[in-house]
Design a protein around this motif. Structure first.
Motif, short mmCIF file in Angstrom:
data_model
loop_
_atom_site.label_atom_id
_atom_site.label_comp_id
_atom_site.label_asym_id
_atom_site.label_seq_id
_atom_site.Cartn_x
_atom_site.Cartn_y
_atom_site.Cartn_z
N GLY A 80 0.69 -1.36 0.01
CA GLY A 80 -0.07 -0.07 0.10
C GLY A 80 0.76 1.29 0.11
O GLY A 80 0.31 2.16 0.06
N LYS A 120 4.15 1.22 -4.60
CA LYS A 120 4.93 0.41 -5.54
C LYS A 120 4.43 0.48 -6.91
O LYS A 120 5.11 0.79 -7.76
N THR A 121 3.14 -0.11 -7.09
CA THR A 121 2.44 -0.18 -7.99
C THR A 121 2.47 1.23 -8.92
O THR A 121 2.52 1.15 -10.11
N ALA A 122 2.00 2.08 -8.03
CA ALA A 122 2.06 3.65 -8.71
C ALA A 122 3.35 3.73 -9.35
O ALA A 122 3.23 4.57 -10.58
N LYS A 126 3.36 9.65 -1.00
CA LYS A 126 2.34 10.33 -0.66
C LYS A 126 2.35 11.63 0.23
O LYS A 126 1.74 12.00 1.04
N ASP A 141 1.85 14.16 -0.85
CA ASP A 141 0.55 15.13 -1.29
C ASP A 141 -0.56 15.13 0.03
O ASP A 141 -1.28 16.00 0.17
N ALA A 151 3.39 9.75 -5.86
CA ALA A 151 2.98 9.15 -7.18
C ALA A 151 1.91 9.85 -7.62
O ALA A 151 1.58 9.86 -9.04
P1 GDP Z 1 1.63 -1.13 -3.32
O1 GDP Z 1 0.92 -1.99 -2.72
O2 GDP Z 1 2.88 -0.59 -2.69
O3 GDP Z 1 1.81 -1.82 -4.76
O4 GDP Z 1 0.77 0.31 -3.36
P2 GDP Z 1 0.08 1.06 -4.56
O5 GDP Z 1 0.81 1.38 -5.57
O6 GDP Z 1 -0.98 -0.21 -5.15
O7 GDP Z 1 -0.91 2.11 -3.77
C1 GDP Z 1 -1.74 1.96 -2.69
C2 GDP Z 1 -2.84 3.12 -2.76
O8 GDP Z 1 -2.31 4.19 -2.70
C3 GDP Z 1 -3.38 3.15 -4.16
O9 GDP Z 1 -4.95 3.53 -3.76
C4 GDP Z 1 -2.83 4.34 -4.72
O10 GDP Z 1 -3.41 5.04 -5.62
C5 GDP Z 1 -2.51 5.07 -3.70
N1 GDP Z 1 -1.52 6.04 -3.87
C6 GDP Z 1 0.07 5.48 -4.21
N2 GDP Z 1 0.82 6.73 -4.12
C7 GDP Z 1 0.10 7.75 -3.89
C8 GDP Z 1 0.49 9.00 -3.62
O11 GDP Z 1 1.80 9.48 -3.99
N3 GDP Z 1 -0.55 9.91 -3.12
C9 GDP Z 1 -1.66 9.45 -2.88
N4 GDP Z 1 -2.51 10.37 -2.35
N5 GDP Z 1 -2.11 8.16 -2.86
C10 GDP Z 1 -1.23 7.22 -3.39
#
Ligand code: GDP
Length: 179
Positions: free
Chosen positions: A17, A20-22, A125, A127, A155
């Motif tokens: 969460g 990473k995917t972003a 995050k 922001d 991201a």
């Molecule tokens: P992963 O589990 O590490 O791959 O995380 P994800 O990329 O799936 O991100 C988890 C959640 O956080 C998703 O709903 C993304 O849209 C949100 N998210 C990722 N990066 C940011 C960011 O920089 N700012 C905000 N506000 N949300 C983010």
């Protein structure tokens, strides 16, 4: 100067969460904007792309690790052995993910005892200012202890994400040039 043949393997590490995917999507998206068909997403886990850093092209394979807590430690540790460089992500809105980043850094040191493995600690995050749980100075202090670079990113706003990718390539080049 031409890049050596094989791409740099950059690994995204971090709790579930954190973004990473972003990060991987932004990286993969560059393939379109650069009119390249080099980018291959293999089950969302790997993407190869040519990016330009300081006027010089760099071939980078980005590896996205899946959630460690959902199975064993194995997947992220497996990537620790194969990566050339690491982006160690946490979310500034989630203190547990910050602690997880510290654990991963310690595990990484075990797998990569050699000095100068390029690592950037990434506080994502940024922001979400009102949900901040980890201050900038805490992030910076942690990076100093862990002897790695530090950057805060968003991201969601695509803020500083490319700076992180470029920063890791610069560190890889420094290491390459000092060999
Ligand atoms: P992963 O589990 O590490 O791959 O995380 P994800 O990329 O799936 O991100 C988890 C959640 O956080 C998703 O709903 C993304 O849209 C949100 N998210 C990722 N990066 C940011 C960011 O920089 N700012 C905000 N506000 N949300 C983010």
């Amino acid at each position: 100067a031409a890049e050596p043949g094989s791409p740099y393997r950059v690994v995204l590490l971090g709790a579930s969460g954190v973004g990473k995917t972003a990060f991987a999507s932004i990286f993969a998206g560059a393939a379109d904007s650069m009119d390249s068909d080099d980018c291959e997403l293999c089950g969302d886990e790997m993407c190869e792309n040519m990016i330009e850093v300081d006027g010089e092209p760099a071939s980078v394979t980005l590896l996205d690790t899946w959630d460690a807590e959902y199975d064993s430690e194995w997947p992220q540790e497996c990537y620790m052995q194969t990566g050339d460089a690491f982006l160690l992500l946490y979310s500034i809105t989630d203190r547990a993910s910050f602690l997880r980043a510290s654990e991963l850094r310690i595990t990484l040191r075990r797998f990569r005892p050699a000095q100068h493995t390029p690592i950037i600690l990434v506080g994502n995050k940024c922001d979400l200012v009102r949900r901040r749980e980890v201050s900038v100075s805490e992030g910076r202090a942690c990076a100093a202890v862990f002897d790695c670079k530090f950057i805060e990113t968003s991201a969601a706003m695509e803020h500083n994400v490319w700076e992180a990718f470029h920063g890791i390539v610069r560190q890889l080049r420094l290491r390459r040039d000092s060999k």
